[in-house]
Structures are given as C-alpha cells and as structure tokens.
Design a protein around this motif. Structure first.
Motif, short mmCIF file in Angstrom:
data_model
loop_
_atom_site.label_atom_id
_atom_site.label_comp_id
_atom_site.label_asym_id
_atom_site.label_seq_id
_atom_site.Cartn_x
_atom_site.Cartn_y
_atom_site.Cartn_z
N THR A 229 -1.60 5.48 -1.76
CA THR A 229 -2.36 5.53 -0.48
C THR A 229 -2.12 7.12 -0.02
OG1 THR A 229 -2.27 3.33 0.24
CG2 THR A 229 -2.54 4.91 1.99
N ASN B 148 0.81 -1.14 -0.05
CA ASN B 148 0.05 -0.05 -0.02
C ASN B 148 0.85 1.18 0.15
OD1 ASN B 148 -2.39 -1.54 0.16
ND2 ASN B 148 -1.99 -2.14 2.31
N LYS C 157 -7.14 5.53 -0.24
CA LYS C 157 -6.68 5.06 -1.43
C LYS C 157 -7.08 5.79 -2.57
CE LYS C 157 -4.32 0.74 -1.06
NZ LYS C 157 -4.26 -0.81 -1.50
#
Length: 384
Positions: free
Chosen positions: A155, A71, A162
């Motif tokens: 992110t 992420n 996101k």
C-alpha cells in the motif's frame, strides 16, 4: 503454441505437523539466523509461537519482527528491512496471511537488491538482479497463496493506492502448508480468505493467459473450495485442511498466468477504505463473472460442473453461465460475504478515483473482456 512459464516453490510440505520441517530446511541450507516476520496477534494468540517453539527446541537462532498490519505499507516494508539488516539474518521465516508473507517478500528482495529500497520502484515487473533472501513461508490463512506466488501487494499510503509487484526472484524457497496453523482463524477471516482463493481460481481459469497446465490446477482448486469452504467457515478441521490445499492449488496456477478485473477493482477498495482484500474480492466476484460471461466460451460450464450443478453438461450455454454465477454468489451469501459496496464504505463521490486506479491496476489487462474506465465506473455504481 506460445511459450508458457511455470515457477513454483523448490520445496513444499503439506499436512498436519508440516511446520516441523522448518528445522529440516534450515539445517539443509546451513542457515545461521532467521528474521521471523509475523504480527502481534499471531504471537498473542500463540499461533506464531508454535513455530518459534520448534526453533527454540532445535537451538536455531532468530529475532522477531512483528510490526505487520493488514494492507502493509511502504513504511512497514522499510522498517522490516532495517530489522533484517540489524539482526544480520541470512533468511526469513514468514508466519501469517498474505500481508505478512507479502511484506516478507518485499523485505527479502530489498535486502538483496538495495537499489530498490524506496519500495515504489518495485511496482509492476521490477528488474531485480538477485533472488530474495531465502524465505520459509508458513501461511496461517487459507486464501492468499502468497507462499507459492511470485506476486506481492504493498500500500502506497500517501497516494491511497495499492500496487502489485511481480518478480520471479521473490518466491519463497520453501512453503509449509500445515492446517494446524489455520485452525485459529475466526469465521470472518476464514470466509474472506477462502473466497479470495476461489477468486484466484476462477480469474486464473478465465484470464487471457490461461493454458492446459494452469487449467488443471484452477479447476481442481474450484472443486475443492466449492466442497470445503462452508465446512471450513463452520470450523470443521477437515474443511480447513481441504481449504489449505485448495488455496495452494489456486496459487500454483494464477501466479503463472495472472488475474483479472475482480482483483483490479478490489485493490482500490483496500487502499481507500482499508477493506480486507478477501472481502473486496468476494463481494465483486459474482458481478464481474456476470460481466465477463459472454467472453469465456465453455469455461463457465466447467465451473458449474466443479460446483456440482445438476445437468451442467446438458444446459444451454447461457443457462449454465448464469448457474455458475449464481452458485458463486450463493456460496458468498452462505459464508457471510457483503453483497453490496455500501457495506464496505464505498461512496458515490469516490468512484471516479477508485475507477481510475482499477483501470490502471496491473491485474486488469488479464481480464477476458476488454474494459473501459466508463464501464468500471458503471460496475462500481451498480453495486452500491
């Protein structure tokens, strides 16, 4: 007939040993120096080093940027841009899963379009003027298909969300689909990324923008994944080879027509709880398939056929739709996917925020069934 667009890699290499062709591409394009974008674990466990050894043997110059995390954040991208500029690299070699390749895309786009250096302005369909710095993409997971798509996800840590970037300029110039690079995947990662690939194939097949060429790709991907994912998770070399192909087929399709509510609802789970993207998608997929089933015509019958469901041709439509949903659900169970959102850490009090984020997500409008904020909230609650 409406105008449909297809954007794919200029060149792709498939099969064991495909990574050796990195040298071919580097020499063909007269590249001078690479920024190798990867993560620390892929170096530590001698996965990325399979590629750097080939570069060393060929005498190709490179520097390594290994600060990629699951992420990836705006700050990770900005650090990569600085590393790329400092190295004076004229191309990027991305070795990793979706997080690595997504970060490489953002780095490459900003290097050639510095007016987007805040990263946030790349959200949605950004009006970039220049192609990314050339990217050679080598996936190490069989799921995200980031190596063949025009999308990437970053992110925004400050706002716990996101955001998706869609840009025809970001597609890697070459992809190397080498199952040897995927053999080291642990079972959990293999299952999650494989179910992500299935989600791409199914959502791409039922999304509003689907058409004949992408249908062909998505249906073949569904069949390959349905037959191969269990074996791949069990560690079968043949299974992993087939999954490498299946996920790429899905990527060729969905990149060009979009996704739907599964991805729209999965992105907030990763942003708020750091849930691996593939796990979030896999947990949600059967529920959202059930939610959408009345709006998909005969398409679930074709999904059922690709899963090898007996009598799929003869079943009444309501029965074959249910059979398709259950086949997908059982596959998730068999490979160890969580079956409720509490297992992912979701809290009842967070639902208003994550539902709002899902409703605004760029993937959500592609869903075959029009949805509302209230319905999304209800779907999250029903899965606690």
């Amino acid at each position: 007939m409406s105008v449909n667009r297809m954007i794919l890699n200029e060149t792709s290499y498939f099969g064991k040993g495909a990574i050796k062709e990195v040298v071919t591409e580097a020499n063909k394009n007269h590249f001078k120096k690479a920024l190798v974008v990867t993560d620390k674990d892929l170096l530590k466990f001698n996965v990325a080093t399979k590629v750097t050894a080939i570069l060393d043997e060929a005498g190709l110059d490179y520097e390594i940027f290994d600060q990629i995390v699951p992420n990836p954040t705006i700050e990770d991208v900005q650090a990569g841009v600085k590393a790329c500029q400092s190295a004076q690299a004229d191309h990027i070699i991305a070795i990793g899963g979706g997080s690595v390749i997504d970060t490489a895309k953002a780095i490459g786009i900003i290097v050639t379009n510095p007016e987007f250096s805040d990263v946030l302005s790349l959200e949605g369909v950004a009006d970039t003027k220049n192609k990314t710095l050339p990217i050679l993409a080598i996936p190490t997971t069989s799921g995200t298909a980031a190596e063949v798509t025009i999308n990437y996800v970053i992110t925004d840590k400050a706002n716990e969300r996101k955001f998706v970037c869609v840009d025809p300029h970001d597609i890697p110039v070459a992809a190397f689909i080498d199952s040897d690079m995927m053999l080291g995947m642990p079972k959990g990662l293999c299952a999650a990324t494989g179910m992500d690939a299935l989600t791409h194939a199914i959502e791409g097949y039922i999304t509003k923008g689907a058409w004949e060429m992408t249908d062909m790709l998505h249906l073949q991907a569904i069949e390959v994944i349905a037959k191969s994912l269990r074996d791949s998770v069990a560690g079968s070399e043949k299974g992993r080879e087939q999954m490498a192909l299946g996920q790429y087929l899905a990527g060729m399709g969905f990149s060009n027509v979009g996704l739907g509510l599964v991805h729209g609802m999965a992105h907030p789970l990763s942003a708020h709880y750091d849930t691996p993207h593939g796990v979030a998608c896999a947990t949600l997929l059967p529920k959202i398939m059930d939610y959408n089933k009345e709006y998909t015509g005969e398409r679930y019958r074709e999904i059922a056929r690709r899963f090898g469901i007996a009598d799929a041709d003869k079943m009444p439509l309501d029965q074959v739709r249910e059979a398709a949903v259950q086949a997908v659900k059982q596959l998730g169970i068999d490979v160890g996917i969580p079956q409720n959102l509490r297992e992912l850490g979701v809290k009842e009090e967070d639902i208003p925020q994550i539902a709002a984020d899902a409703y605004r997500d760029v993937c959500t409008p592609g869903n075959p069934r029009e949805t509302t904020l209230e319905e999304i909230s209800g779907l999250y609650r029903s899965m606690l």
